[in-house]
Design an enzyme around this catalytic site. Structure first.
Site, PDB file in Angstrom:
ATOM      1  CG  ASP A 176      -4.955   2.636   1.079  1.00  0.00           C
ATOM      2  OD1 ASP A 176      -4.314   2.132   1.369  1.00  0.00           O
ATOM      3  OD2 ASP A 176      -5.989   1.628   0.588  1.00  0.00           O
ATOM      4  CG  ASP A 199      -6.172  -3.080   2.597  1.00  0.00           C
ATOM      5  OD1 ASP A 199      -7.066  -1.763   2.535  1.00  0.00           O
ATOM      6  OD2 ASP A 199      -5.061  -2.291   3.133  1.00  0.00           O
ATOM      7  N   GLY A 216       1.323  -2.376   4.440  1.00  0.00           N
ATOM      8  CA  GLY A 216       1.711  -0.495   3.919  1.00  0.00           C
ATOM      9  C   GLY A 216       3.355  -0.615   4.876  1.00  0.00           C
ATOM     10  CG  HIS A 260      -9.223   0.186  -0.509  1.00  0.00           C
ATOM     11  ND1 HIS A 260      -9.202   0.720   0.417  1.00  0.00           N
ATOM     12  CD2 HIS A 260     -10.475   0.742  -0.425  1.00  0.00           C
ATOM     13  CE1 HIS A 260      -9.426   0.372   1.979  1.00  0.00           C
ATOM     14  NE2 HIS A 260     -11.055   0.377   0.590  1.00  0.00           N
ATOM     15  N   GLY A 282      -0.499   2.379   9.987  1.00  0.00           N
ATOM     16  CA  GLY A 282       0.099   1.784  10.955  1.00  0.00           C
ATOM     17  C   GLY A 282      -0.574   1.450  11.994  1.00  0.00           C
ATOM     18  CG  HIS A 294      -3.929  -1.026  -1.852  1.00  0.00           C
ATOM     19  ND1 HIS A 294      -5.308  -2.472  -2.193  1.00  0.00           N
ATOM     20  CD2 HIS A 294      -4.008  -0.882  -0.231  1.00  0.00           C
ATOM     21  CE1 HIS A 294      -6.125  -2.282  -0.836  1.00  0.00           C
ATOM     22  NE2 HIS A 294      -5.824  -0.930  -0.056  1.00  0.00           N
ATOM     23  N   GLY A 325      -2.810  -3.428   9.025  1.00  0.00           N
ATOM     24  CA  GLY A 325      -2.340  -3.709  10.237  1.00  0.00           C
ATOM     25  C   GLY A 325      -1.416  -5.515   9.999  1.00  0.00           C
ATOM     26  CG  MET A 350      -8.117   8.065   2.068  1.00  0.00           C
ATOM     27  SD  MET A 350      -7.242   7.191   3.997  1.00  0.00           S
ATOM     28  CE  MET A 350      -6.296   5.967   4.111  1.00  0.00           C
ATOM     29  CB  SER A 384      -1.021   0.169   1.254  1.00  0.00           C
ATOM     30  OG  SER A 384      -1.205   1.537   1.591  1.00  0.00           O
ATOM     31  CG  MET A 406     -11.429  -1.911   5.412  1.00  0.00           C
ATOM     32  SD  MET A 406     -10.040  -2.206   4.330  1.00  0.00           S
ATOM     33  CE  MET A 406      -9.167  -0.918   5.573  1.00  0.00           C
TER      34      MET A 406
HETATM   35  C1  DX5 Z   1      -6.321   1.741   5.543  1.00  0.00           C
HETATM   36  C2  DX5 Z   1      -5.789   1.813   4.372  1.00  0.00           C
HETATM   37  C3  DX5 Z   1      -4.759   0.158   4.282  1.00  0.00           C
HETATM   38  C4  DX5 Z   1      -3.910   1.158   5.096  1.00  0.00           C
HETATM   39  C5  DX5 Z   1      -2.578  -0.144   5.201  1.00  0.00           C
HETATM   40  O1  DX5 Z   1      -7.212   2.853   5.584  1.00  0.00           O
HETATM   41  O2  DX5 Z   1      -6.616   0.867   3.422  1.00  0.00           O
HETATM   42  O3  DX5 Z   1      -3.745  -0.320   3.518  1.00  0.00           O
HETATM   43  O4  DX5 Z   1      -3.090   1.148   4.241  1.00  0.00           O
HETATM   44  O5  DX5 Z   1      -1.363  -0.193   5.772  1.00  0.00           O
HETATM   45  P1  DX5 Z   1      -0.293  -0.605   6.934  1.00  0.00           P
HETATM   46  O6  DX5 Z   1      -0.312  -1.759   6.534  1.00  0.00           O
HETATM   47  O7  DX5 Z   1       0.259   0.246   7.376  1.00  0.00           O
HETATM   48  O8  DX5 Z   1      -1.332  -1.295   7.786  1.00  0.00           O
HETATM   49 ZN    ZN Z   2      -6.236  -0.125   1.557  1.00  0.00          ZN
END
Ligand code: DX5
Ligand code: ZN
Length: 225
Positions: free
Chosen positions: A33, A171, A193, A64, A143, A31, A173, A35, A7, A135
């Protein structure tokens, strides 16, 4: 087949290109993200970054869409090279029509649900969705720690469908320590990520997560999962 999807949210925004290129040839999926500051309390990227990432020709790119009314966004992804749009079941009044519109625009359609959202809506679109995203954190930020209850939800979903469903992506953690648990619960696409871009050697971290995930799939298979 198992896929680790880095990500880019966790990559240095001031060095995005070099961070992604540094992943090397082992990257099978990226991936992105997206938002809107409404569906989630964060604002990130749009189709322009999707187009730029696809222009690197490193790996397929999925978007996403953590956005309200995702159907409004579909046309703006045309021509970017992004191949899959993942929308949230919570963000649209008519999930099936949104999937149909995504397909009509030439994309694969993924459907995502947040940790506390029951999987019932997914049961109504098994025939239409190309990917299901569970999710494993509340969306909006990287993070975070994986929410363990989602793995139990995923097992219930797998049991409810008799294992007959589109590929499942998790997706949030997910790092090396979580690979066995998420693969054992049925995930076959693992978004990561921080575990990738937060490591000293992202390419090595990607290879190690891929190795662990492939071993976990073999273990699941021999366990007659
Ligand atoms: C959170 C995102 C995830 C996130 C994952 O809203 O959808 O893709 O970036 O990042 P880590 O792997 O650091 O939790
Ligand atoms: Zn995501």
């Amino acid at each position: 087949m198992i896929t680790i999807a880095p990500s880019v949210l966790a990559a240095d925004p001031l060095a995005m290109k070099s961070a992604v290129v540094a992943l090397g040839d082992d990257v099978r999926l990226l991936h992105l993200d997206v938002m809107d500051g409404r569906f989630v309390p964060n604002v990130t990227y749009g189709p322009g970054l999707g187009k730029a990432l696809c222009g690197l020709d490193l790996a397929p790119v999925e978007a996403h869409l953590m956005v309200e009314d995702p159907e409004r966004h579909i046309p703006y992804w045309a021509g970017t090279g992004v191949f899959r749009l993942i929308v949230h079941a919570e963000a649209t009044w008519d999930l099936l029509r949104t999937i149909q519109r995504i397909h009509g625009a030439g994309f694969q359609a993924g459907v995502a649900i947040n940790p506390a959202t029951p999987f019932a809506p997914l049961l109504e679109v098994l025939h239409a969705a190309d990917l299901l995203l569970f999710m494993t954190v509340s969306p909006g930020f990287g993070g975070q720690e994986l929410v363990p209850s989602v793995l139990e939800k995923l097992r219930r979903f797998d049991a409810a469908t008799g294992g007959r469903h589109p590929p499942v992506e998790v997706d949030g953690g997910v790092g090396p320590a979580e690979v066995d648990a998420v693969v054992g619960a049925g995930a076959r696409v693992l978004v990561a990520g921080s575990a990738i871009f937060g490591s000293a050697d992202p390419a090595a971290a990607l290879r190690e997560m891929t190795r662990r995930a492939e071993a976990a799939v073999r273990t699941s298979a021999t366990a007659g999962e």
